[in-house]
Design an enzyme around this catalytic site. Structure first.
Site, PDB file in Angstrom:
ATOM      1  CG  LEU A 353     -12.408  12.974 -39.905  1.00  0.00           C
ATOM      2  CD1 LEU A 353     -11.990  13.485 -38.286  1.00  0.00           C
ATOM      3  CD2 LEU A 353     -11.568  11.954 -40.073  1.00  0.00           C
ATOM      4  N   GLY A 354     -16.751  12.954 -41.493  1.00  0.00           N
ATOM      5  CA  GLY A 354     -18.022  12.640 -41.588  1.00  0.00           C
ATOM      6  C   GLY A 354     -19.040  13.550 -40.825  1.00  0.00           C
ATOM      7  N   GLY A 357     -24.105  14.917 -35.947  1.00  0.00           N
ATOM      8  CA  GLY A 357     -25.236  15.135 -35.727  1.00  0.00           C
ATOM      9  C   GLY A 357     -25.595  16.907 -35.860  1.00  0.00           C
ATOM     10  CG  PHE A 358     -24.655  19.120 -33.228  1.00  0.00           C
ATOM     11  CD1 PHE A 358     -25.783  19.798 -32.899  1.00  0.00           C
ATOM     12  CD2 PHE A 358     -24.665  18.088 -32.355  1.00  0.00           C
ATOM     13  CE1 PHE A 358     -26.735  19.491 -31.681  1.00  0.00           C
ATOM     14  CE2 PHE A 358     -25.216  17.763 -31.495  1.00  0.00           C
ATOM     15  CZ  PHE A 358     -26.341  18.686 -31.050  1.00  0.00           C
ATOM     16  N   GLY A 359     -23.231  18.708 -37.629  1.00  0.00           N
ATOM     17  CA  GLY A 359     -22.389  19.572 -38.727  1.00  0.00           C
ATOM     18  C   GLY A 359     -21.347  18.485 -38.993  1.00  0.00           C
ATOM     19  CB  VAL A 361     -16.363  15.709 -38.022  1.00  0.00           C
ATOM     20  CG1 VAL A 361     -15.361  15.692 -37.264  1.00  0.00           C
ATOM     21  CG2 VAL A 361     -17.683  15.777 -37.371  1.00  0.00           C
ATOM     22  CE  LYS A 376     -19.456  16.976 -34.230  1.00  0.00           C
ATOM     23  NZ  LYS A 376     -20.330  16.066 -33.343  1.00  0.00           N
ATOM     24  CG  ASP A 479     -27.462  11.978 -28.952  1.00  0.00           C
ATOM     25  OD1 ASP A 479     -28.305  11.003 -28.965  1.00  0.00           O
ATOM     26  OD2 ASP A 479     -27.170  12.464 -29.964  1.00  0.00           O
TER      27      ASP A 479
END
Ligand SMILES: *[C@@H]1O[C@H](CO)[C@@H](O)[C@H](O)[C@H]1NC(C)=O
Ligand SMILES: *[C@@H]1O[C@H](CO)[C@@H](O)[C@H](O)[C@H]1NC(C)=O
Ligand SMILES: *[C@@H]1O[C@H](CO)[C@@H](O)[C@H](O)[C@H]1NC(C)=O
Ligand SMILES: *[C@@H]1O[C@H](CO)[C@@H](O)[C@H](O)[C@H]1NC(C)=O
Ligand SMILES: *[C@@H]1O[C@H](CO)[C@@H](O)[C@H](O)[C@H]1NC(C)=O
Ligand SMILES: *[C@@H]1O[C@H](CO)[C@@H](O)[C@H](O)[C@H]1NC(C)=O
Length: 693
Positions: A353-354, A357-359, A361, A376, A479
């Site tokens: 999906l995209g 920020g952390f990895g 998805v 995620k 965030d």
């Protein structure tokens, strides 16, 4: 049966060894390992600060300034036909990731390199990428060929931007370069080299047609169209025997440069790298195991089978899901890794999906129930960090609010943490607000109407109020930004990624404090003190409100200087009594004037440079729920020198690559970089000034 089985086995072994030696010009590193002889056996040879980390990841540099790190295949290869002197064809593929110290500000990049030596004596770090120095740039006696992946724009070398791929011949002025991008089904997509995710690179040189192709992609299948195709005869540049590998450097700004795997072949097509198996593959045995000469071929086969079984068992045990006692007690559902792997079709690229920020998805469908979820996959350098963070999942999982993206469950496996969330069919808010997202060009999004926008803001505000005041503990989001607001099927705004920002506190280098957040949303005091508070969340929510009204980012890369920082522009228009100027033009004037004025006024209040003067989420909620705009306290007067952009980064960091040292010019330039740093992904900002948040 031969008369002497021992001799026969020995001959077989020697023949196999000879075959390995002959294959030196066709090698594959599916993960890296330290050879027993420091690389003299044909494995990888490191110099500078390059290191092989756990799990077989090769790290060329870390986040310390002005370093060089290199890795070369330890034996030189024959790059030219010994009789004709013509450069031979070669092909290579490798997987890398660049994790910068500052959000989207890389330093300085790395280069696939063919050079006469592995050490490149006299070469400098920073913009020289460990390839050359100021006095030998451009000298044809260098015999250095490189394909650079450059993340800093150096004007002295005429770099096109701070995210490009270039072909360098005996110089750092690229003979051909292109902004990083890949082709997917004929459509060109921009690619962020320093986004921290894995990128595959294919470099192919045709000795007969004298064409060099460079292709990059975040996916494991090779796009059919290369990013760069450059007609060049490498014969005069290469020597007969050259070393092939990678060189990387950091400057005032630093990134960690990682390689996950590498395959190379002279005169042919290299073996493919399987991205999904990198870097989690157990180490391939690069070591020379001194095989006892088996007394019979049969015994040898039995031995091999035993090794295979042992390796399989070891693999099974090593890859088992990690379960700690507390994990069995309470909290959200714990999924098995197999379940999530099936749900996401083995984490197939097509389910992506995209990149958060952390990895990555992934979209998934839970086997059995058929419920759609978003999975995620969080990777973290530090296993300890993941462990500590996982301990907090039980509390995060109990947060429940209709405007939060619900955490359904999770799974932990070695260095990876898999978080399972409700699937949000409409994706993130930023994709609807801004038209400049590189990946959104494929599917144009409908315009959000004013009532939809207002409802989204109210939803997010009520979620923040819940986190700040209504739950059993105060939860600071840290965030809040448009790309963390997701839209469900009915276009309700739902806040995602709550609690995740704390991950950066765990396992962090004790000498540094990581300030988490995204440029343009960071409250000024946050960059000074490093301490996130509910007021810093309120500041970020103010930025989101302005984005929703104006349809613009907090810091706009392409805007005129006076329109650069959104909050300043809005403030200026508001005080001039012309606030309608800033409302998103695409609404065509179709919006509720009273509501819009209220949102702008509230947003300016939330953006107050002094934390104490900002409202609480409860106040914001009250006004959004139908309070009277007249009751909102007068718009704060921003101090004259207030600049939301300026507080975020030490400006001196950018002066180095600007040709003049005039401070005014330098600061204009640094704002230019700062803008580039604003986007939907983020990495931590590190602040060297303070202890513990
Ligand atoms: C990076 O590597 C150098 C040399 O190995 C070391 O001195 C430095 O502490 C490292 N920096 C970080 C942030 O790990
Ligand atoms: C080198 O060139 C000669 C003459 O063209 C050719 O016969 C030979 O096969 C080439 N060797 C290699 C390794 O390509
Ligand atoms: C630059 O590098 C060359 C080798 O490529 C070396 O001979 C020379 O001394 C270096 N110059 C400086 C100023 O370091
Ligand atoms: C190139 O390098 C060689 C040897 O290092 C040196 O003799 C020569 O003067 C250099 N040429 C230029 C144009 O700097
Ligand atoms: C590469 O660029 C340099 C100038 O920067 C030029 O002298 C050289 O001829 C070019 N090489 C090729 C193969 O185009
Ligand atoms: C380079 O790319 C072009 C265009 O796709 C292709 O025609 C050519 O065969 C490629 N050459 C090599 C050496 O891969």
């Amino acid at each position: 049966m031969p008369k002497n089985p021992i001799l026969f086995a020995l001959l077989l072994f020697l023949a196999a060894a000879a075959a390995v030696a002959a294959k030196q010009d066709d090698f594959i590193y599916a993960g890296f390992s330290n050879g027993p002889n420091g690389g003299d056996d044909g494995s990888i040879s490191l110099n500078g600060v390059a290191e092989i980390e756990d799990r077989g990841i090769l790290r060329l540099t870390n986040e310390t300034s002005r370093l060089i790190g290199r890795a070369f295949h330890s034996v030189p290869l024959q790059f030219r036909n010994a009789t004709t002197g013509a450069a031979l064809s070669f092909s290579t593929v490798f997987a890398f990731a660049i994790v910068p110290e500052y959000p989207k500000l890389g330093g300085h990049g790395f280069a696939f390199t063919i050079a006469p030596t592995k050490e490149l004596p006299g070469a400098l770090p920073s913009q020289y990428l460990g390839l050359m120095n100021a006095s030998d740039v451009g000298n044809t006696t260098n015999h250095v060929f490189a394909v650079e992946f450059d993340t800093v724009q150096d004007f002295e070398f005429g770099d096109i931007n701070d995210n490009h791929v270039g072909v360098d011949i005996d110089s750092l002025v690229s003979n051909k370069s292109a902004s990083a991008a890949y082709f997917d089904g004929g459509i060109k997509n921009d690619l962020n080299l320093k986004g921290g995710h894995t990128i595959m690179v294919w470099i192919d040189y045709g000795g007969a047609e004298k064409i060099l192709n460079v292709t990059i992609s975040p996916l494991s299948s090779k796009p059919s169209t290369p990013l760069l195709s450059f007609g060049v005869d490498l014969s005069p540049i290469l020597l007969d025997r050259m070393f092939v590998g990678f060189s990387s450097s950091t400057g005032l700004l630093a990134s960690s440069h990682y390689l996950y795997g590498w395959s190379f072949k002279m005169n042919g097509v290299c073996r493919p790298l399987d991205l999904s198996s990198l870097p989690s593959l157990p180490q391939p045995g690069k070591k020379n195991i001194a095989l006892p000469v088996a007394t019979s071929v049969g015994a040898f086969v039995v031995l091999l089978a035993a090794i295979a079984v042992a390796a399989y068992l070891f693999y099974k045990i090593k890859n088992a899901d990690v379960i700690e006692p507390w994990e069995l007690t309470c909290g959200p559902h714990r999924f098995s890794y197999g379940e999530l792997r099936r749900a996401t079709k083995r984490f197939r690229d097509r389910e992506l999906l995209g990149f958060g920020g952390f990895g990555k998805v992934y979209k998934g469908t839970l086997p059995g129930s058929g419920i759609e979820v978003a999975v995620k996959r969080v990777s973290h350098e530090s296993k300890q960090g993941i462990r500590e963070f996982a301990a907090e999942i039980s509390s995060i999982g109990r947060l429940r609010h209709r405007n939060l993206v619900q955490l359904q469950g999770w799974c932990r496996r070695r260095g990876d943490l898999l978080l399972v969330y409700d699937y949000m069919p409409n994706g993130s808010l930023d994709k609807f607000l801004f038209c400049d997202e590189p990946h959104s060009s494929l599917t144009p999004r409908p315009l959000l109407s004013w009532p939809q926008r207002y409802r989204i803001l109210r939803g997010v505000a009520s979620a923040l109020l819940y986190l700040h005041e209504e739950w059993e503990h105060v939860v600071i989001h840290r965030d809040v930004k448009a790309s963390n607001v997701l839209l469900d099927a009915d276009f309700n705004g739902r806040l995602g990624d709550f609690g995740l920002a704390k991950l950066h506190d765990h396992g962090a280098n004790p000498g540094t404090t990581r300030v988490v957040g995204t440029l343009g949303y960071l409250a000024p005091e946050l960059t000074r003190t490093g301490k996130a508070t509910t007021s810093s969340d309120v500041f970020a929510f103010g930025a989101v409100m302005l984005e929703v009204v104006c349809g613009r980012r907090p810091i706009e890369p392409k805007a005129l200087p006076e329109e650069l920082v959104l909050v300043e522009r809005v403030w200026e228009r508001w005080t001039a009594g012309k606030w309608e100027d800033v409302v998103d033009r695409r609404l065509n004037g179709e919006y509720d004037r009273e509501e819009a004025a209220m949102v702008i006024k509230l947003a300016l209040w939330c953006s107050h440079p002094s934390a104490a003067a900002r409202p609480k989420m409860r106040d914001v909620m009250r006004y959004l729920d139908g309070g009277d705009a007249e009751d909102v306290p007068p718009v704060p007067v921003l101090p004259k020198d207030y600049d939301a952009g300026k507080d975020n980064i030490g400006f001196d960091d950018f002066v180095h690559s600007y040709p003049t040292s005039s401070s005014e010019k330098a600061s204009t330039f640094s704002i230019t970089i700062g803008q580039g740093a604003v986007g939907s992904e983020y990495s931590p900002l590190s602040s060297r000034s303070r202890a513990g948040a």
